[in-house]
Write a protein that holds these residues in place. Sequence first.
Motif, short mmCIF file in Angstrom:
data_model
loop_
_atom_site.label_atom_id
_atom_site.label_comp_id
_atom_site.label_asym_id
_atom_site.label_seq_id
_atom_site.Cartn_x
_atom_site.Cartn_y
_atom_site.Cartn_z
N ARG A 194 77.44 57.29 37.63
CA ARG A 194 77.13 57.55 36.59
C ARG A 194 78.70 58.29 35.47
NH1 ARG A 194 74.30 52.72 35.20
NH2 ARG A 194 72.51 52.09 36.78
N ASN B 7 86.48 52.99 34.21
CA ASN B 7 84.72 53.26 35.29
C ASN B 7 85.29 52.67 36.62
OD1 ASN B 7 85.77 49.90 35.71
ND2 ASN B 7 84.27 49.57 34.03
N ASP C 227 79.09 52.01 34.80
CA ASP C 227 78.43 51.46 33.14
C ASP C 227 78.14 50.30 33.04
OD1 ASP C 227 80.84 50.17 33.63
OD2 ASP C 227 82.48 50.76 32.15
N ASP C 228 77.86 50.35 32.01
CA ASP C 228 77.36 49.11 31.52
C ASP C 228 78.25 47.79 31.99
OD1 ASP C 228 75.62 50.15 30.10
OD2 ASP C 228 75.91 49.42 27.80
N GLN C 229 79.30 47.79 31.98
CA GLN C 229 80.21 46.72 32.39
C GLN C 229 80.60 46.54 34.29
OE1 GLN C 229 84.78 47.10 31.69
NE2 GLN C 229 84.77 45.20 32.61
N SER D 193 77.15 47.48 35.69
CA SER D 193 76.22 47.57 36.01
C SER D 193 75.91 45.98 36.16
CB SER D 193 75.56 48.71 35.53
OG SER D 193 76.07 49.70 35.88
N ALA D 194 76.06 45.82 35.59
CA ALA D 194 76.35 43.97 34.93
C ALA D 194 77.05 43.10 36.21
CB ALA D 194 76.74 42.94 33.73
#
Length: 211
Positions: free
Chosen positions: A73, A104, A127-129, A131-132
């Motif tokens: 993370r 990332n 990160d959010d990117q 993880s999506a």
Amino acid sequence: MTKDEIEPLFTRADGSYLCARWGRPLAPVVFGVEDATLATFKGALEAVCQMAGHEIAETDPELGANLMVFFFRDWQELLGVPNLDRLIEGLAPLVDRLEAAEANQYRVFRFDEAGAIRASFVFLKMDDQLSAVPAETLALSQVVQTMLLWSDTAFRDRSALGQLGDGRVVLRPEIAALIRAAYDPVMPAVAQDPSHALRLAARLAAAPPPA
């Protein structure tokens, strides 16, 4: 694919041409994921290696594991991994640079005396990117980018993956064929002359269509 389409995939930002493949079986280990994601990653690796005609081993006689994939993370977590600073020279400054760039993902390659790939370290900051991204897509993307030493600008404008009508994400057929051609035993394990792209194009042209 033509020579003019292949050459940019192995031509680095500084203008130099370099294509290298693995010179030994891959012995992977994945850190920081649950068993389901681990199985997904290993499944993608097995599929791409089978396609390329390359082997996977339980262990590497020299290194134990020669393909290490880290999911985490925060980049700072890498500084706490035991002995990682021995494997990655300048780990702390590298972490600082990657944090500053808000990266990332990052890949490090090591090469044998002949110039073929002997080890690779893949770092994925979830990160959010990232993880999506579905696990299957992320795994396949990382395996493809680790099978060869691609240009640092390869796939910047177009992904190595494509999507079928039913929504499944797969390796683009021309990229799959290119990997197979690069792993053909008659091709060199490492090449620094752009004429190598012409040889790859010739092998693609001579290859039978997929079944």
